[in-house]
Design a protein around this motif. Structure first.
Motif, PDB file in Angstrom:
ATOM      1  N   THR A  13      14.176   6.689 -82.544  1.00 20.80           N
ATOM      2  CA  THR A  13      13.554   7.807 -83.237  1.00 20.80           C
ATOM      3  C   THR A  13      12.105   7.924 -82.820  1.00 20.80           C
ATOM      4  N   GLY A  17      10.672  13.308 -86.127  1.00 17.74           N
ATOM      5  CA  GLY A  17      12.120  13.206 -86.303  1.00 17.74           C
ATOM      6  C   GLY A  17      12.916  13.467 -85.043  1.00 17.74           C
ATOM      7  N   LEU A  19      14.721  12.557 -81.332  1.00 17.76           N
ATOM      8  CA  LEU A  19      15.500  11.446 -80.797  1.00 17.76           C
ATOM      9  C   LEU A  19      15.233  11.255 -79.320  1.00 17.76           C
ATOM     10  N   MET A 299      18.641   8.610 -90.517  1.00 15.42           N
ATOM     11  CA  MET A 299      17.181   8.613 -90.564  1.00 15.42           C
ATOM     12  C   MET A 299      16.682   9.093 -91.940  1.00 15.42           C
TER      13      MET A 299
END
Length: 307
Positions: A13, A17, A19, A299
């Motif tokens: 992460t 937020g 990836l 998450m």
């Protein structure tokens, strides 16, 4: 743990937020395709392959020190021997399998797509054609208007309507009639809505987009994410695929993924019917779907638990 294939992604992460995908694996398994009607039974051979695949996935995830979550969809949630299948995976691979319901699957798919595409403030219709089911969800500026999981998928319909994966006009018509019937029952009341964006995710739609890319002139983009194709291009691909009566003929189509050439006809018919039902002119491809949505969901949960 999809009906057609198992996917794993390992991601870190980042800020905002986002990836960073650092590794990924995929294995075509076709759960529920060996025995019984529909997707009613997972065979011993499929179970062994699932355990072998998941053991490999877990070993790779452990090598990165990654938190691990295994999510199963249509074929597992419908299998009569679901409990036995899950128990064997827990025993042999040491993995606890989470079986999610269709509407939750649709929501997690959307959570992936919303991160891949610019959807803020928009009224979005997201379509995901899987092996066992098709998920369709409408989210208008973060509010879910409807979410449906329909038992029409590329593996399921191939098994039922296209034995030995051969195409005939009669089988195409029977399959199309079945798709229309189920879509009308489940989403008929939503077809007159106006959408700002139609998003398409997962294997069938990505496979069709790849074929369309090959038919276009010029340099192909580095990623399929954000690629838009229109109704005319879909009709052109449909003509190519549905006129190729055998798997070997379909493999010769430029851009065709060889491992999907057998089951792509019913997936294509599902997408064609969705275009018809929702009066779609263009669709935008998201390369994020369920697996990324699962990570975004993790998450959020970790963040909540830390507060």
């Amino acid at each position: 743990m999809g009906t057609n294939s198992f996917h794993m992604i390992i991601a870190r992460t980042g800020a905002g937020g986002k990836l960073k995908i650092i590794d990924k694996e995929r294995k075509v398994i076709r759960l529920g395709s060996h025995k019984g009607e529909e997707l009613s039974f997972i065979s011993e051979e499929e179970t062994k392959l699932a355990i072998k695949t998941l053991t490999k996935f877990k070993r790779l995830a452990d090598s990165y020190g990654a938190d691990f979550r295994a999510v199963a969809t249509s074929a597992v949630r419908e299998a009569k021997n679901k409990s036995e299948f899950i128990s064997k995976i827990q025993e042999k691979a040491g993995i606890k399998v989470e079986v999610i319901e269709g509407k939750e699957e649709a929501w997690l798919i959307y959570k992936g797509a919303e991160k891949a595409l610019s959807v803020s403030g928009k009224n979005v219709l997201c379509i995901d054609i899987g092996g066992g089911s098709t998920e369709i969800i409408n989210v208008n500026n973060v509010k879910v208007i409807f979410a449906e999981s329909i038992k029409i998928g590329a593996v399921r319909l191939s098994k039922h309507f296209f034995p030995e994966y051969k195409i005939t006009s009669e089988r195409i018509n029977q399959c199309r009639f079945h798709i229309r019937k189920l879509m009308k029952e489940r989403i008929g009341e939503y077809t007159d809505y106006k959408y700002d964006l139609i998003a398409g995710t997962s294997g069938t739609i990505e496979a069709i987009a790849s074929i369309i890319l090959k038919s276009r002139k010029g340099k192909s983009p580095a990623t399929i994410n954000g690629l838009t194709f229109n109704k005319r291009e879909l009709e052109s691909v449909s003509e190519k695929i549905l006129s190729a009566k055998t798997v070997e003929e379909r493999k010769k189509i430029k851009g065709m993924e060889s491992k999907r050439a057998d089951i792509i006809p019913p997936g294509l018919l599902i997408l064609n019917t969705a275009f018809e039902f929702f009066k779609i002119d263009t669709i935008t491809v998201s390369d994020y779907a369920l697996r990324e949505g699962v990570i975004f969901d993790m998450m959020e949960k970790y963040k909540l638990s830390a507060l």
